[in-house]
Design a protein around this motif. Structure first.
Motif, PDB file in Angstrom:
ATOM      1  N   ARG A 563       0.679  -1.141   0.012  1.00 45.92           N
ATOM      2  CA  ARG A 563      -0.064  -0.021   0.118  1.00 45.92           C
ATOM      3  C   ARG A 563       0.956   1.323  -0.084  1.00 45.92           C
ATOM      4  O   ARG A 563       2.103   1.242   0.582  1.00 45.92           O
ATOM      5  CB  ARG A 563      -0.959   0.017   1.216  1.00 45.92           C
ATOM      6  CG  ARG A 563      -1.812  -1.223   1.310  1.00 45.92           C
ATOM      7  CD  ARG A 563      -2.891  -1.292   0.321  1.00 45.92           C
ATOM      8  NE  ARG A 563      -4.224  -1.872   0.520  1.00 45.92           N
ATOM      9  CZ  ARG A 563      -5.071  -2.094  -0.470  1.00 45.92           C
ATOM     10  NH1 ARG A 563      -5.230  -1.629  -1.638  1.00 45.92           N
ATOM     11  NH2 ARG A 563      -6.062  -2.883  -0.246  1.00 45.92           N
ATOM     12  N   LEU A 576      -9.770  11.027   2.060  1.00 48.82           N
ATOM     13  CA  LEU A 576      -8.919  10.208   0.957  1.00 48.82           C
ATOM     14  C   LEU A 576      -7.905   9.284   1.602  1.00 48.82           C
ATOM     15  O   LEU A 576      -7.461   8.192   1.297  1.00 48.82           O
ATOM     16  CB  LEU A 576      -8.252  10.998  -0.145  1.00 48.82           C
ATOM     17  CG  LEU A 576      -9.259  11.547  -1.062  1.00 48.82           C
ATOM     18  CD1 LEU A 576      -8.652  12.472  -2.153  1.00 48.82           C
ATOM     19  CD2 LEU A 576     -10.399  10.709  -1.651  1.00 48.82           C
ATOM     20  N   MET A 579      -8.824   5.750   3.130  1.00 45.26           N
ATOM     21  CA  MET A 579      -9.039   4.846   2.025  1.00 45.26           C
ATOM     22  C   MET A 579      -7.930   4.046   1.546  1.00 45.26           C
ATOM     23  O   MET A 579      -6.745   4.347   1.820  1.00 45.26           O
ATOM     24  CB  MET A 579      -9.605   5.256   0.548  1.00 45.26           C
ATOM     25  CG  MET A 579     -10.684   6.265   1.008  1.00 45.26           C
ATOM     26  SD  MET A 579     -11.460   7.045  -0.385  1.00 45.26           S
ATOM     27  CE  MET A 579     -11.965   5.573  -1.603  1.00 45.26           C
ATOM     28  N   PRO A 580      -8.168   2.623   1.474  1.00 42.62           N
ATOM     29  CA  PRO A 580      -7.062   1.712   0.939  1.00 42.62           C
ATOM     30  C   PRO A 580      -6.600   2.305  -0.189  1.00 42.62           C
ATOM     31  O   PRO A 580      -7.242   1.874  -1.219  1.00 42.62           O
ATOM     32  CB  PRO A 580      -7.827   0.385   1.059  1.00 42.62           C
ATOM     33  CG  PRO A 580      -9.319   0.518   0.617  1.00 42.62           C
ATOM     34  CD  PRO A 580      -9.525   1.927   1.391  1.00 42.62           C
ATOM     35  N   VAL A 581      -5.624   2.790  -0.330  1.00 43.56           N
ATOM     36  CA  VAL A 581      -4.848   3.309  -1.680  1.00 43.56           C
ATOM     37  C   VAL A 581      -3.529   2.815  -1.753  1.00 43.56           C
ATOM     38  O   VAL A 581      -2.760   2.447  -0.879  1.00 43.56           O
ATOM     39  CB  VAL A 581      -4.634   4.953  -1.311  1.00 43.56           C
ATOM     40  CG1 VAL A 581      -3.809   5.625  -2.353  1.00 43.56           C
ATOM     41  CG2 VAL A 581      -5.732   5.655  -0.951  1.00 43.56           C
ATOM     42  N   SER A 582      -3.226   2.307  -2.997  1.00 46.76           N
ATOM     43  CA  SER A 582      -2.075   2.026  -3.613  1.00 46.76           C
ATOM     44  C   SER A 582      -1.520   2.986  -4.476  1.00 46.76           C
ATOM     45  O   SER A 582      -2.270   3.677  -5.166  1.00 46.76           O
ATOM     46  CB  SER A 582      -2.137   0.389  -4.266  1.00 46.76           C
ATOM     47  OG  SER A 582      -2.767  -0.324  -3.382  1.00 46.76           O
ATOM     48  N   ALA A 608     -10.845   0.018 -10.858  1.00 47.30           N
ATOM     49  CA  ALA A 608      -9.896   0.952  -9.911  1.00 47.30           C
ATOM     50  C   ALA A 608     -10.204   2.334 -10.249  1.00 47.30           C
ATOM     51  O   ALA A 608     -10.625   2.611 -11.676  1.00 47.30           O
ATOM     52  CB  ALA A 608      -8.603   0.710  -9.932  1.00 47.30           C
ATOM     53  N   LEU A 611      -7.393   8.482  -7.429  1.00 47.36           N
ATOM     54  CA  LEU A 611      -7.894   9.664  -6.456  1.00 47.36           C
ATOM     55  C   LEU A 611      -6.965  10.740  -6.605  1.00 47.36           C
ATOM     56  O   LEU A 611      -7.603  11.819  -6.633  1.00 47.36           O
ATOM     57  CB  LEU A 611      -7.737   8.981  -4.999  1.00 47.36           C
ATOM     58  CG  LEU A 611      -8.440   7.665  -4.789  1.00 47.36           C
ATOM     59  CD1 LEU A 611      -8.102   7.452  -3.414  1.00 47.36           C
ATOM     60  CD2 LEU A 611      -9.895   8.188  -4.603  1.00 47.36           C
ATOM     61  N   TYR A 636      -2.228   7.577  -7.434  1.00 49.75           N
ATOM     62  CA  TYR A 636      -2.996   6.986  -6.513  1.00 49.75           C
ATOM     63  C   TYR A 636      -4.296   6.426  -6.525  1.00 49.75           C
ATOM     64  O   TYR A 636      -5.110   7.031  -7.025  1.00 49.75           O
ATOM     65  CB  TYR A 636      -2.924   8.168  -5.154  1.00 49.75           C
ATOM     66  CG  TYR A 636      -1.651   8.627  -4.626  1.00 49.75           C
ATOM     67  CD1 TYR A 636      -1.089   7.765  -3.699  1.00 49.75           C
ATOM     68  CD2 TYR A 636      -1.243   9.644  -5.078  1.00 49.75           C
ATOM     69  CE1 TYR A 636       0.323   8.140  -3.142  1.00 49.75           C
ATOM     70  CE2 TYR A 636      -0.159  10.095  -4.728  1.00 49.75           C
ATOM     71  CZ  TYR A 636       0.907   9.379  -3.754  1.00 49.75           C
ATOM     72  OH  TYR A 636       1.901   9.915  -3.250  1.00 49.75           O
ATOM     73  N   THR A 638      -7.566   3.545  -6.032  1.00 49.35           N
ATOM     74  CA  THR A 638      -8.164   2.847  -5.099  1.00 49.35           C
ATOM     75  C   THR A 638      -9.071   1.830  -5.736  1.00 49.35           C
ATOM     76  O   THR A 638      -9.443   1.837  -6.726  1.00 49.35           O
ATOM     77  CB  THR A 638      -9.099   3.921  -4.173  1.00 49.35           C
ATOM     78  OG1 THR A 638      -9.804   3.385  -3.137  1.00 49.35           O
ATOM     79  CG2 THR A 638     -10.227   4.458  -5.207  1.00 49.35           C
ATOM     80  N   VAL A 644      -6.686  -3.279  -8.431  1.00 47.79           N
ATOM     81  CA  VAL A 644      -5.261  -2.310  -8.435  1.00 47.79           C
ATOM     82  C   VAL A 644      -4.354  -3.225  -9.549  1.00 47.79           C
ATOM     83  O   VAL A 644      -3.628  -2.578 -10.171  1.00 47.79           O
ATOM     84  CB  VAL A 644      -4.879  -2.322  -7.303  1.00 47.79           C
ATOM     85  CG1 VAL A 644      -3.315  -1.749  -7.394  1.00 47.79           C
ATOM     86  CG2 VAL A 644      -5.716  -1.363  -6.093  1.00 47.79           C
TER      87      VAL A 644
END
Length: 655
Positions: A563, A576, A579-582, A608, A611, A636, A638, A644
């Motif tokens: 992540r 933001l 949130m689970p963000v990669s 996906a 963001l 970025y 989500t 992802v």
């Protein structure tokens, strides 16, 4: 009738051994000790299942031959050549120091003849290869610094038994001191003859046997090779035990070594157990019980004396104090080869029977204590290492210039070198802490930013400026050291990311519970790589494979999906950040460069969403469909892990 009687005796004896092995396993008592106790129960002193000395002698001789043959088969001359420089100094000092110390104490306090006192010192100097290797393997410490050092010294001791057996007739007076050079010359010639014959004849025998195509012939050939070489050794003046060891050692260098090991391995514990059962039959239980305080006192003295001498020898050989103490405690018991040496002393009239009983009882007591000693060794070493920690911190503090925003790499083996190469290529500042002085010197000569330091020491971590580091990466091969490092690092800094490599998934879970940010388990990653290689050869699409692998990682407790760290999202709006963000960096040559957010259409095609975009030093958080993607942008994303992975594939290849 004699054969039938002996067979019945063996069946009953092994039945007793089976019960004891299973029962004592719950108490973590080594199997070797259970076999010895089975011999005590079945021997002349208790149940008298086997009551005649002749049967005991025959069983012991067969057991010794088979034990040393399998031990020799495990070793490789090539491996010995690779490690002798590292362990010969420490191992020689440990054996000589232990023998001299024990001999002097016994000669002065016990008023024993010097030759007998020295013989007892040599008996005590040897340690148990079988018990220690099994204990280190169970604790996953075979590859640790103290584990490698311990294995090397055990190997040296096992090889030394050949010379020690040759000394028995000299110490017993059957060979005069003036005849020593001649005796050693004859022994060396005999060893050369047996080793040469084994090297030439045994592979030829096995080639002839395998050419027959008969599966049953190979195990028979192995039996002939082991017992036959032992018999040949007795004809030229060597003990049968030495001959069996040489046969295994020579066969280990042939192309048949793996098959020979496969044939022997299923029964090796039983065959070795035969020797320990026969050894237990030699114990006079009433005598040992009558002198139990003396036996336990001798056992305690052996453990303490061997640990102290070995620590001094290892430190004298330039081993770090913490590693030296842990290794020395592991070597503190009496070994199985000591019993072979002791029996030779009894047969030569050098060792009195009453003293032999005391030594047997004390030796078994040290073996019983070994699992507890191995478990306590790392903790004791860390507790005593105050001086070593101070020394490591002093060296490190004096060599590290002021630094911040750096990665601290702990360990500089294969994994450490890969990590260093990655951060160096990206221009990220780093420094390395390594406990192996030779590695530090060679790496410094290559221009690496490496410093001597103990990763488990808070002083060393502070000297490495862990408070101002951006991350700590541990690629240590010692699981106990990794645990202590995480604890020490978290006591200093609660926020620095700690990435740890470990071997097993359960270890990774424990490290994360201690505070590691991510613990990568080799067990899981290796299995995932095997699965990926299999699926690719079954023509499964690459993006599907990546999605599956990421799903497996997500379902594992020990590994988290990669992540975007929270610190990288501090400029994003608060909703933001939760949130689970990669994150995905757009590199030169990727399909997404020059295309707009609308053209990417990640939500529809991959599931996906983008963001925000980090472009150099600013964040674009309000995206229009016409926003173009440039090389070097960090997107970025989500979505769930599979989405992802699919989005990355589209950004890179347009698929």
């Amino acid at each position: 009738m004699l054969v039938h009687s002996l067979l019945a005796d063996l069946v009953l004896t092994y039945a007793i051994a089976l019960v004891l092995v299973v029962t004592l396993a719950r108490l973590r008592v080594p199997s070797i000790v259970a076999f010895i106790l089975a011999g005590v129960v079945a021997g002349p002193g208790v149940t008298r299942i086997i009551s005649t000395p002749e049967e005991v002698e025959m069983l012991a001789e067969i057991g010794i031959i088979l034990l040393l043959f399998t031990v020799g088969l495990d070793f490789s001359l090539a491996a010995i050549k690779q490690i002798w420089r590292t362990i010969v100094a420490a191992g020689a000092m440990q054996m000589v120091g232990t023998a001299v110390l024990a001999g002097l104490v016994l000669a002065l306090a016990g008023h024993l003849p010097f030759t007998l006192a020295l013989f007892i010192g040599l008996f005590v100097a040897l340690s148990s290869t079988a018990i220690v290797l099994k204990g280190l393997a169970e604790r996953n410490e075979l590859a640790s610094p103290h584990g490698r050092l311990t294995i090397g010294i055990l190997l040296l001791q096992d090889l030394a038994i050949v010379v020690l057996l040759l000394l028995v007739p000299i110490l017993s007076g059957k060979t005069s001191l003036a005849a020593v050079p001649m005796a050693l010359g004859r022994a060396l010639l005999a060893i050369t003859v047996v080793a040469g014959a084994s090297r030439l004849l045994l592979p030829a025998l096995l080639r002839f046997v395998t050419a027959s195509g008969r599966r049953e012939a190979f195990p028979l050939a192995i039996l002939v090779a082991s017992v036959g070489t032992a018999w040949l050794s007795s004809l030229v003046g060597l003990s049968m035990a030495v001959g069996a060891f040489l046969a295994g050692l020579m066969l280990a260098e042939s192309e048949f070594s793996h098959q020979a090991y496969a044939e022997v391995r299923p029964v090796r514990d039983v065959l070795a157990g035969l020797f320990f059962v026969s050894l237990g039959m030699l114990i006079d239980l009433p005598t040992v019980l009558a002198h139990l305080p003396l036996v336990l006192g001798v056992a305690a003295a052996i453990i303490a004396g061997k640990a102290l001498v070995a620590t001094g020898a290892l430190v004298g050989a330039m081993s770090p104090v913490r590693v030296a103490i842990a290794s020395a405690i592991g070597l503190a018991q009496v070994g199985e080869f000591s019993f072979i040496l002791g029996r030779a002393g009894v047969d030569a009239g050098l060792l009195p029977a009453s003293m032999w009983q005391t030594m047997l009882g004390a030796s078994i007591a040290t073996m019983i204590a070994t699992p507890s000693l191995l478990a306590a060794a790392p903790a004791v070493a860390s507790w005593v290492r105050a001086g070593d920690g101070w020394r490591a911190a002093g060296r490190t503090a004096g060599g590290i210039p002021p630094i911040s925003g750096h990665v601290i790499v702990l360990g500089f083996g294969v994994g450490g070198r890969l990590v260093v190469r990655a951060v160096r290529d990206l221009g990220i500042p780093y420094l390395i802490l390594e406990l192996n002085g030779a590695t530090v010197q060679s790496a410094k000569a290559e221009g690496e930013r490496i410093f001597y330091g103990d990763a488990t020491s808070p002083e060393s971590l502070r000297a490495a400026r862990i408070e101002s580091a951006v991350a700590v990466v541990s690629v240590l091969s010692d699981p106990d050291a990794a645990h202590r490092m995480v604890k020490a690092a978290r006591e200093i800094s609660s926020s620095v990311p700690i990435v740890v490599r470990t071997r097993y998934r359960l270890e990774a879970e424990r490290l994360q519970a201690l505070g590691a940010t991510v613990a990568v388990a080799e067990e899981l990653e290796a299995s995932l790589e095997v699965a990926a290689q299999l699926l690719s050869r079954l023509h499964v699409a690459g993006n599907t494979i990546e999605a599956l692998l990421d799903l497996f990682r997500r379902e594992s407790v020990s590994l988290r999906p990669v992540r975007a760290p929270r610190a990288m999202l501090h400029s994003l709006p608060e909703p933001l950040q939760q949130m689970p963000v990669s994150s995905h960096r757009v590199e030169t040559g990727q399909w997404a460069i020059g295309r707009t957010v609308a053209e990417l259409d990640l939500r529809a095609l991959a599931g996906a969403s983008i963001l925000a975009i980090q472009r150099r030093d600013r964040y674009i958080t309000t995206l229009s469909p016409d926003e173009g993607i440039e090389s070097g942008d960090v997107l970025y994303l989500t979505g769930d892990d599979r989405d992802v992975v699919l989005a990355r594939r589209r950004l890179e290849d347009g698929q």
